[in-house]
Design an enzyme around this catalytic site. Structure first.
Site, PDB file in Angstrom:
ATOM      1  N   CYS A   2     -21.953  12.507 -57.625  1.00 34.03           N
ATOM      2  CA  CYS A   2     -21.455  11.155 -57.420  1.00 34.03           C
ATOM      3  C   CYS A   2     -22.643  10.208 -57.258  1.00 34.03           C
ATOM      4  O   CYS A   2     -23.624  10.536 -56.609  1.00 34.03           O
ATOM      5  CB  CYS A   2     -20.559  11.000 -56.198  1.00 34.03           C
ATOM      6  SG  CYS A   2     -19.082  12.003 -56.293  1.00 34.03           S
ATOM      7  N   ARG A  27     -25.274  11.977 -62.268  1.00 33.38           N
ATOM      8  CA  ARG A  27     -24.824  12.559 -61.005  1.00 33.38           C
ATOM      9  C   ARG A  27     -23.340  12.919 -61.028  1.00 33.38           C
ATOM     10  O   ARG A  27     -22.811  13.525 -60.099  1.00 33.38           O
ATOM     11  CB  ARG A  27     -25.059  11.573 -59.861  1.00 33.38           C
ATOM     12  CG  ARG A  27     -26.501  11.173 -59.699  1.00 33.38           C
ATOM     13  CD  ARG A  27     -26.653  10.158 -58.599  1.00 33.38           C
ATOM     14  NE  ARG A  27     -26.404  10.755 -57.295  1.00 33.38           N
ATOM     15  CZ  ARG A  27     -27.328  11.339 -56.557  1.00 33.38           C
ATOM     16  NH1 ARG A  27     -28.562  11.392 -56.983  1.00 33.38           N
ATOM     17  NH2 ARG A  27     -27.032  11.869 -55.397  1.00 33.38           N
ATOM     18  N   TRP A  77     -18.115  12.815 -59.435  1.00 31.60           N
ATOM     19  CA  TRP A  77     -18.033  14.229 -59.779  1.00 31.60           C
ATOM     20  C   TRP A  77     -16.978  14.791 -58.827  1.00 31.60           C
ATOM     21  O   TRP A  77     -17.173  14.826 -57.622  1.00 31.60           O
ATOM     22  CB  TRP A  77     -19.387  14.914 -59.567  1.00 31.60           C
ATOM     23  CG  TRP A  77     -19.412  16.333 -60.041  1.00 31.60           C
ATOM     24  CD1 TRP A  77     -19.679  16.771 -61.299  1.00 31.60           C
ATOM     25  CD2 TRP A  77     -19.175  17.516 -59.248  1.00 31.60           C
ATOM     26  NE1 TRP A  77     -19.616  18.149 -61.349  1.00 31.60           N
ATOM     27  CE2 TRP A  77     -19.307  18.633 -60.113  1.00 31.60           C
ATOM     28  CE3 TRP A  77     -18.862  17.743 -57.907  1.00 31.60           C
ATOM     29  CZ2 TRP A  77     -19.145  19.934 -59.678  1.00 31.60           C
ATOM     30  CZ3 TRP A  77     -18.692  19.048 -57.472  1.00 31.60           C
ATOM     31  CH2 TRP A  77     -18.830  20.127 -58.364  1.00 31.60           C
ATOM     32  N   ASN A 103     -20.245   9.367 -51.461  1.00 31.92           N
ATOM     33  CA  ASN A 103     -20.822  10.565 -52.073  1.00 31.92           C
ATOM     34  C   ASN A 103     -20.940  11.608 -50.971  1.00 31.92           C
ATOM     35  O   ASN A 103     -21.649  11.376 -49.986  1.00 31.92           O
ATOM     36  CB  ASN A 103     -22.210  10.213 -52.656  1.00 31.92           C
ATOM     37  CG  ASN A 103     -22.982  11.435 -53.105  1.00 31.92           C
ATOM     38  OD1 ASN A 103     -22.393  12.460 -53.441  1.00 31.92           O
ATOM     39  ND2 ASN A 103     -24.289  11.335 -53.131  1.00 31.92           N
ATOM     40  N   GLY A 104     -20.234  12.719 -51.113  1.00 27.56           N
ATOM     41  CA  GLY A 104     -20.271  13.750 -50.066  1.00 27.56           C
ATOM     42  C   GLY A 104     -18.890  14.331 -49.871  1.00 27.56           C
ATOM     43  O   GLY A 104     -18.014  14.171 -50.728  1.00 27.56           O
ATOM     44  N   GLU A 486     -33.632  32.022 -67.560  1.00 27.92           N
ATOM     45  CA  GLU A 486     -33.627  30.579 -67.798  1.00 27.92           C
ATOM     46  C   GLU A 486     -33.100  30.256 -69.204  1.00 27.92           C
ATOM     47  O   GLU A 486     -32.329  29.314 -69.385  1.00 27.92           O
ATOM     48  CB  GLU A 486     -35.046  30.029 -67.577  1.00 27.92           C
ATOM     49  CG  GLU A 486     -35.250  28.557 -67.850  1.00 27.92           C
ATOM     50  CD  GLU A 486     -34.374  27.616 -67.008  1.00 27.92           C
ATOM     51  OE1 GLU A 486     -33.708  28.075 -66.075  1.00 27.92           O
ATOM     52  OE2 GLU A 486     -34.358  26.420 -67.333  1.00 27.92           O
ATOM     53  N   LYS A 490     -29.822  27.946 -69.930  1.00 24.74           N
ATOM     54  CA  LYS A 490     -29.832  26.769 -70.820  1.00 24.74           C
ATOM     55  C   LYS A 490     -28.719  26.897 -71.848  1.00 24.74           C
ATOM     56  O   LYS A 490     -27.979  25.957 -72.096  1.00 24.74           O
ATOM     57  CB  LYS A 490     -31.168  26.615 -71.564  1.00 24.74           C
ATOM     58  CG  LYS A 490     -32.362  26.205 -70.763  1.00 24.74           C
ATOM     59  CD  LYS A 490     -32.323  24.805 -70.232  1.00 24.74           C
ATOM     60  CE  LYS A 490     -31.644  24.690 -68.907  1.00 24.74           C
ATOM     61  NZ  LYS A 490     -32.376  24.873 -67.707  1.00 24.74           N
ATOM     62  N   GLU A 493     -25.103  26.526 -70.151  1.00 20.44           N
ATOM     63  CA  GLU A 493     -24.701  25.248 -69.544  1.00 20.44           C
ATOM     64  C   GLU A 493     -24.495  24.137 -70.557  1.00 20.44           C
ATOM     65  O   GLU A 493     -23.681  23.252 -70.338  1.00 20.44           O
ATOM     66  CB  GLU A 493     -25.629  24.820 -68.399  1.00 20.44           C
ATOM     67  CG  GLU A 493     -26.999  24.364 -68.783  1.00 20.44           C
ATOM     68  CD  GLU A 493     -27.844  23.963 -67.582  1.00 20.44           C
ATOM     69  OE1 GLU A 493     -27.305  23.473 -66.595  1.00 20.44           O
ATOM     70  OE2 GLU A 493     -29.072  24.157 -67.659  1.00 20.44           O
ATOM     71  N   HIS A 509     -29.107  50.422 -68.979  1.00 25.50           N
ATOM     72  CA  HIS A 509     -28.286  50.802 -67.825  1.00 25.50           C
ATOM     73  C   HIS A 509     -26.924  50.116 -67.847  1.00 25.50           C
ATOM     74  O   HIS A 509     -26.246  50.066 -66.823  1.00 25.50           O
ATOM     75  CB  HIS A 509     -29.033  50.476 -66.526  1.00 25.50           C
ATOM     76  CG  HIS A 509     -30.315  51.221 -66.379  1.00 25.50           C
ATOM     77  ND1 HIS A 509     -30.371  52.569 -66.111  1.00 25.50           N
ATOM     78  CD2 HIS A 509     -31.599  50.813 -66.524  1.00 25.50           C
ATOM     79  CE1 HIS A 509     -31.634  52.966 -66.066  1.00 25.50           C
ATOM     80  NE2 HIS A 509     -32.406  51.908 -66.325  1.00 25.50           N
ATOM     81  N   LYS A 608     -26.206  16.481 -62.337  1.00 24.44           N
ATOM     82  CA  LYS A 608     -27.644  16.747 -62.238  1.00 24.44           C
ATOM     83  C   LYS A 608     -28.043  17.213 -60.852  1.00 24.44           C
ATOM     84  O   LYS A 608     -28.760  18.190 -60.698  1.00 24.44           O
ATOM     85  CB  LYS A 608     -28.403  15.468 -62.607  1.00 24.44           C
ATOM     86  CG  LYS A 608     -29.917  15.613 -62.599  1.00 24.44           C
ATOM     87  CD  LYS A 608     -30.385  16.432 -63.756  1.00 24.44           C
ATOM     88  CE  LYS A 608     -31.878  16.626 -63.746  1.00 24.44           C
ATOM     89  NZ  LYS A 608     -32.265  17.766 -64.602  1.00 24.44           N
TER      90      LYS A 608
HETATM   91  O1  M6R Z   1     -32.460  19.643 -58.333  1.00 22.21           O
HETATM   92  P1  M6R Z   1     -32.544  21.132 -58.174  1.00 22.21           P
HETATM   93  O2  M6R Z   1     -33.750  21.705 -58.837  1.00 22.21           O
HETATM   94  O3  M6R Z   1     -32.461  21.562 -56.740  1.00 22.21           O
HETATM   95  O4  M6R Z   1     -31.281  21.686 -58.917  1.00 22.21           O
HETATM   96  C1  M6R Z   1     -30.957  23.040 -58.897  1.00 22.21           C
HETATM   97  C2  M6R Z   1     -29.900  23.368 -59.911  1.00 22.21           C
HETATM   98  O5  M6R Z   1     -28.720  22.668 -59.647  1.00 22.21           O
HETATM   99  C3  M6R Z   1     -30.364  23.022 -61.323  1.00 22.21           C
HETATM  100  O6  M6R Z   1     -31.553  23.663 -61.649  1.00 22.21           O
HETATM  101  C4  M6R Z   1     -29.285  23.419 -62.355  1.00 22.21           C
HETATM  102  O7  M6R Z   1     -29.147  24.797 -62.400  1.00 22.21           O
HETATM  103  C5  M6R Z   1     -29.618  22.832 -63.729  1.00 22.21           C
HETATM  104  N1  M6R Z   1     -28.426  22.325 -64.332  1.00 22.21           N
HETATM  105  C6  M6R Z   1     -30.237  23.833 -64.647  1.00 22.21           C
HETATM  106  O8  M6R Z   1     -30.515  23.313 -65.901  1.00 22.21           O
END
Ligand code: M6R
Length: 613
Positions: A2, A27, A77, A103-104, A486, A490, A493, A509, A608
């Site tokens: 948010c 956000r 959000w 926001n919260g 990672e 990517k 997501e 395994h 984000k």
């Molecule tokens: O802002 P942060 O690095 O604490 O965020 C952590 C995760 O929310 C963030 O890395 C998330 O997994 C991303 N969408 C990955 O691309």
């Protein structure tokens, strides 16, 4: 999660609010809304829309609204209640004279709602936030000022909030308050801006104050007055915003994610710039200089984070153990405080976060503080909550990262871990020559990244072949195991394709059962000390007809006999290889998602900064 924006001054507030929301849209983008008070009639109006800010913008353009120089706005959000117009913010009281954005999470909202319902209040939405605005209304009705009503209401709330409130009864002010969700006030000439982060302030002002938890501020166009929740006055320090407008615009790129992938040539350089002391074979990290000795004498180092930052922590673990000889553990921040973690003052804990606002990471940090560990932040966003609440720390200097999928922040986090490893390592057993070798290699990375980015067309062509894949497996060993995780994150997501990362040797395994001609397997297989072992794993996949993409060393011609596609990248020392090997995986995920017609910068269900637990 948010985004909140507010404006009070002499200008037309609406374009400022809408532009601010666009900058905070990363956000959350389930719905958006604004509420303003007319300069002439002093009446409040609100417009809300389901979906992206552009939808709200269209609606605002089609609506006749009086000129107003005070307003609040929100991009959502969803947590409580599905994305819908009634659930969109701003929320309001029955008479539509009082509006609030939040926001919260109000954790005790059911309790408060029950009490208010008994007093005759009715609710239009399913949100926790509406409870808060009605609670404030109940205090105003008892004759309290807006400021006092907000203060009394938040005293009853458990949970987290960043809020901005306006009321027709006092149309010359915005009341803001913070606990657990970020809020910043931009200071202009005869005007003030309110935002969840400084991105919304850039171009309007370069001076701001950051709110701390438990603070409540009355903002008028000419001044602001900060108080504690117990009504004591507070003097706030004005800080400078150093980010330029260019850094947050998309430029000529079709997506922020692509821009940020390409920016890695410079962001990696920015992360080590001015921090290398070549003659001494060590690093200069101002933020941890005074406690570097204490870190070097730690019994243990613990790295805690979420998502991509957690993957950076895994690479950091390998680096720190190899070069400092100190035992290192990596912990999901979201798990840390839900066990009884054995942490004490002999431990140094790094909290890694691009945004510096991730609720789980902040909560883990608070728990570690209670246990007396040395609390260190490793953040990208300057002035963020984690950066401010840690005892010391290092900024990664990747520059603003707007695409929801983290790219350049990851590679910059790894650069900083390399620098910390050298700094702490040199205080222990790392030799001058070895320290210098790492630093020389670090300096060579930007050129090598440029070389990798030239493979973009080749990677796009490979992506074309896998647009219809249902699954992906990513395999790597040693330093490249976290890169496999990672790469898989990517892919899932932004392309919504199921993908898993594994240590290559673990494949036999279990995951090997998944392999057939429909399973793409991405191997990160540079020529390093585990190369031969990874080749064995590649053979195992090939024998089962899996389709193989390999990230390989530029001089490796042998691997082409085994794999379907190879992406050749320059060599570097083992510890720095993840900074290079992850880039083709970022591009692969990007192109698959674009070819599927998906919104790579704002993937569904994500935001984000995840500021809720
Ligand atoms: O802002 P942060 O690095 O604490 O965020 C952590 C995760 O929310 C963030 O890395 C998330 O997994 C991303 N969408 C990955 O691309």
């Amino acid at each position: 999660m948010c985004g909140i924006v507010g404006y009070i001054g002499e200008k037309n507030s609406i374009p400022i609010l809408v532009e601010g929301l666009k900058r905070l849209e990363y956000r959350g983008y389930d719905s958006a809304g604004i509420a303003v008070i007319s300069n002439d009639s002093k009446k409040a109006t609100s417009i809300k829309s389901l979906g992206k800010v552009s939808k709200l913008e269209d609606k605002v353009e089609q609506t006749e609204i009086d000129l107003s120089s005070i307003g609040i706005a929100h991009t959502r959000w969803a947590t409580h209640g599905e994305p819908s117009e009634p659930n969109a913010h701003p929320h309001f009281n029955k008479n539509k004279t009082l509006y609030l954005v939040h926001n919260g999470i109000v954790e005790n909202y059911s309790e408060i709602k029950a009490k208010l319902t008994k007093d005759g209040y009715e609710f239009e939405s399913e949100t926790d936030t509406e409870v808060l605005v009605q609670l404030i209304d109940s205090f105003i009705k008892k004759g309290n000022t807006l400021l006092k009503s907000v203060r009394l209401a938040i005293s009853e709330v458990t949970g987290t909030y960043g809020i901005a409130v306006i009321s027709q009864t006092e149309p010359d002010k915005i009341i803001v308050a913070k606990k657990g969700s970020p809020l910043v006030i931009g200071i202009g000439n005869g005007e003030h801006f309110i935002a969840s982060d400084v991105n919304a302030l850039i171009g309007h002002t370069s001076r701001c104050i950051y709110l701390e938890d438990g603070e409540i501020v009355e903002v008028t166009k000419d001044k602001f007055a900060a108080h504690t929740i117990d009504d004591e006055d507070i003097k706030k320090e004005v800080e400078e915003i150093s980010v330029e407008l260019d850094a947050i615009s998309k430029g000529d790129y079709p997506h922020y994610m692509l821009k940020e992938i390409y920016e890695q040539v410079n962001s990696v350089r920015d992360s080590f710039r001015g921090r290398i002391l070549m003659d001494e074979g060590t690093a200069k990290l101002g933020g941890i200089e005074r406690i570097a000795e204490r870190i070097a004498n730690s019994k243990r180092i613990v790295l805690s984070a979420c998502g991509t930052s957690w993957h950076a922590g895994l690479v950091g673990e390998y680096m720190l153990e190899q070069f400092t000889g100190i035992p290192v553990e990596v912990d999901y921040a979201s798990e840390f405080r839900y066990r009884n973690p054995i942490v004490d003052r002999k431990d140094s804990m790094f909290f890694i976060s691009q945004s510096g606002e991730t609720a789980d990471t902040l909560a883990a940090m608070k728990e570690a503080k209670r246990r007396d560990a040395l609390i260190l932040g490793l953040c990208n966003v300057v002035g963020s909550s984690i950066a401010r609440e840690s005892e010391a720390g290092v900024y990664v200097h990747a520059g603003p990262e707007i695409g929801v999928a983290s790219t350049k922040a990851f590679t910059s986090q790894l650069v900083v871990f390399a620098l910390i490893s050298v700094l702490v390592g040199r205080k222990r057993h790392l030799s001058l020559i070895d320290g210098q070798e790492i630093l020389h290699e670090l300096e060579s990375l930007p050129k090598k990244i440029e070389q990798i980015l030239k493979l973009n067309n080749q990677i796009e062509a490979i992506a074309e072949k896998f647009v219809n894949a249902q699954n992906f497996l990513y395999l790597g060993r040693g330093y490249n195991f976290p890169v496999a995780l990672e790469g898989a994150l990517k892919m899932k997501e932004i392309s919504y394709i199921h993908a898993e990362g594994y240590p290559a040797a673990e494949m036999k395994h279990g995951p090997i059962a998944l392999i057939d001609e429909n399973m793409p397997v991405v191997f990160i297989a540079p020529k390093d000390s585990v190369y031969d072992k990874v080749i064995t794993n590649i053979e195992e996949v090939k024998a089962r007809k899996g389709r193989i993409i390999a990230i390989a060393s530029e001089n490796d011609t042998e691997i082409d006999k085994l794999v379907d596609y190879s992406i050749k990248i320059p060599d570097t020392i083992r510890m720095l290889m993840p900074i290079l090997s992850v880039i083709p995986l970022q591009l692969l995920a990007y192109h698959v998602a674009v070819k599927k017609g998906l919104n790579v910068d704002q993937p569904r269900n994500l935001a984000k900064s995840v500021t809720v637990e």
